[in-house]
Design a protein around this motif. Structure first.
Motif, PDB file in Angstrom:
ATOM      1  N   PRO A   1     -38.367 -27.654 109.667  1.00 47.22           N
ATOM      2  CA  PRO A   1     -38.156 -26.615 108.652  1.00 47.22           C
ATOM      3  C   PRO A   1     -37.201 -25.537 109.146  1.00 47.22           C
ATOM      4  N   ASP A   2     -36.594 -24.863 108.201  1.00 48.32           N
ATOM      5  CA  ASP A   2     -35.683 -23.761 108.514  1.00 48.32           C
ATOM      6  C   ASP A   2     -36.489 -22.487 108.686  1.00 48.32           C
ATOM      7  N   LEU A   3     -36.605 -22.016 109.916  1.00 50.19           N
ATOM      8  CA  LEU A   3     -37.353 -20.791 110.194  1.00 50.19           C
ATOM      9  C   LEU A   3     -36.433 -19.586 110.349  1.00 50.19           C
ATOM     10  N   ASP A   4     -35.135 -19.793 110.187  1.00 50.04           N
ATOM     11  CA  ASP A   4     -34.160 -18.725 110.384  1.00 50.04           C
ATOM     12  C   ASP A   4     -34.157 -17.693 109.268  1.00 50.04           C
ATOM     13  N   ARG A   5     -34.828 -17.991 108.178  1.00 48.93           N
ATOM     14  CA  ARG A   5     -34.756 -17.101 107.018  1.00 48.93           C
ATOM     15  C   ARG A   5     -35.444 -15.764 107.229  1.00 48.93           C
ATOM     16  N   LEU A   6     -36.119 -15.587 108.365  1.00 43.23           N
ATOM     17  CA  LEU A   6     -36.785 -14.313 108.637  1.00 43.23           C
ATOM     18  C   LEU A   6     -35.834 -13.375 109.367  1.00 43.23           C
ATOM     19  N   ALA A   7     -35.302 -12.433 108.649  1.00 38.29           N
ATOM     20  CA  ALA A   7     -34.357 -11.489 109.240  1.00 38.29           C
ATOM     21  C   ALA A   7     -35.025 -10.582 110.265  1.00 38.29           C
ATOM     22  N   ASP A   8     -36.357 -10.411 110.162  1.00 35.39           N
ATOM     23  CA  ASP A   8     -37.074  -9.521 111.074  1.00 35.39           C
ATOM     24  C   ASP A   8     -37.333 -10.145 112.437  1.00 35.39           C
ATOM     25  N   LEU A   9     -36.986 -11.402 112.626  1.00 33.33           N
ATOM     26  CA  LEU A   9     -37.262 -12.088 113.871  1.00 33.33           C
ATOM     27  C   LEU A   9     -35.987 -12.751 114.405  1.00 33.33           C
ATOM     28  N   PRO A  10     -35.003 -11.934 114.799  1.00 34.31           N
ATOM     29  CA  PRO A  10     -33.734 -12.506 115.256  1.00 34.31           C
ATOM     30  C   PRO A  10     -33.877 -13.338 116.520  1.00 34.31           C
ATOM     31  N   GLU A  11     -34.916 -13.102 117.323  1.00 35.44           N
ATOM     32  CA  GLU A  11     -35.116 -13.889 118.541  1.00 35.44           C
ATOM     33  C   GLU A  11     -35.293 -15.363 118.216  1.00 35.44           C
ATOM     34  N   ALA A  12     -35.918 -15.651 117.094  1.00 37.01           N
ATOM     35  CA  ALA A  12     -36.182 -17.043 116.711  1.00 37.01           C
ATOM     36  C   ALA A  12     -34.906 -17.773 116.324  1.00 37.01           C
ATOM     37  N   THR A  13     -33.925 -17.059 115.802  1.00 39.00           N
ATOM     38  CA  THR A  13     -32.683 -17.717 115.402  1.00 39.00           C
ATOM     39  C   THR A  13     -31.902 -18.215 116.606  1.00 39.00           C
ATOM     40  N   ALA A  14     -32.175 -17.661 117.788  1.00 35.54           N
ATOM     41  CA  ALA A  14     -31.477 -18.076 119.004  1.00 35.54           C
ATOM     42  C   ALA A  14     -32.106 -19.315 119.640  1.00 35.54           C
ATOM     43  N   LEU A  15     -33.209 -19.765 119.106  1.00 33.46           N
ATOM     44  CA  LEU A  15     -33.914 -20.895 119.703  1.00 33.46           C
ATOM     45  C   LEU A  15     -33.500 -22.207 119.047  1.00 33.46           C
ATOM     46  N   GLY A  16     -33.391 -23.231 119.834  1.00 36.40           N
ATOM     47  CA  GLY A  16     -33.139 -24.566 119.318  1.00 36.40           C
ATOM     48  C   GLY A  16     -34.456 -25.262 119.028  1.00 36.40           C
TER      49      GLY A  16
END
Length: 179
Positions: free
Chosen positions: A35-50
């Protein structure tokens, strides 16, 4: 010290269910895209994870949901607390916040997940977290305060009800059918 991100409980559950190896295998979703978990703007740390790091975080959190044994859950969460190197502090509005000496994105996300789960358990006990009792589902779930929960979704609840009805029907043919 790095401030630990606030991790929404719903996002945490979605992470465990969408990336956790055991829930995906139980539901035969191993070939499906993550699933795409990047949609949470409040958690930028997660967008850096593969995917691999998200799987690692989810797999380390899943046992906390899966165990029904309070001492085992306590041991798991305490181990995660130590590994996350969490330190509490108060912000200017007297709210408890957390910091850590770790700064790798996956470690920060894990620390945020641990603090979220700690809050959930502190305000509702261990009965608030669990895994689905559905026959072919190991998805994690969080119950609302003051409520218990046995299934991850209405879909799993309905499947269980249908299985139960069909089992009763096989045992007692006089059970009325719905036409």
């Amino acid at each position: 010290m790095t401030t630990v991100p606030l991790v929404p409980a719903a996002w945490l559950v979605e992470l465990v269910n969408g990336y956790g190896s055991r829930p995906r295998a139980a539901a035969a979703r191993t070939e499906e895209p993550y699933p795409d978990l990047d949609r949470l703007a409040d958690l930028p740390e997660a967008t850096a994870l593969g995917e691999e790091r998200l799987i690692g975080v989810a797999d380390r959190l899943w046992p906390l949901f899966a165990s029904a044994d309070s001492p085992e859950r306590t041991a798991v969460i305490n181990d995660l607390l130590v590994r996350s190197r969490l330190t509490p502090y108060l912000d200017h509005e007297a709210r408890t916040r957390w910091s850590t000496s770790l700064n790798a994105p996956d470690k920060l996300v894990m620390a945020g997940c641990v603090t979220t789960l700690m809050e959930v358990v502190a305000h509702g006990g261990w009965r608030r977290i669990g895994t689905c009792e559905g026959e072919d589902c190991l998805d994690a779930h969080l119950a609302l305060p003051g409520r218990s929960r046995r299934y991850c979704s209405t879909t799993c609840l309905n499947r269980a009800r249908i299985r139960s009805y069909r089992a009763r029907r096989r045992q007692d043919p006089s059970v009325p059918t719905e036409d």
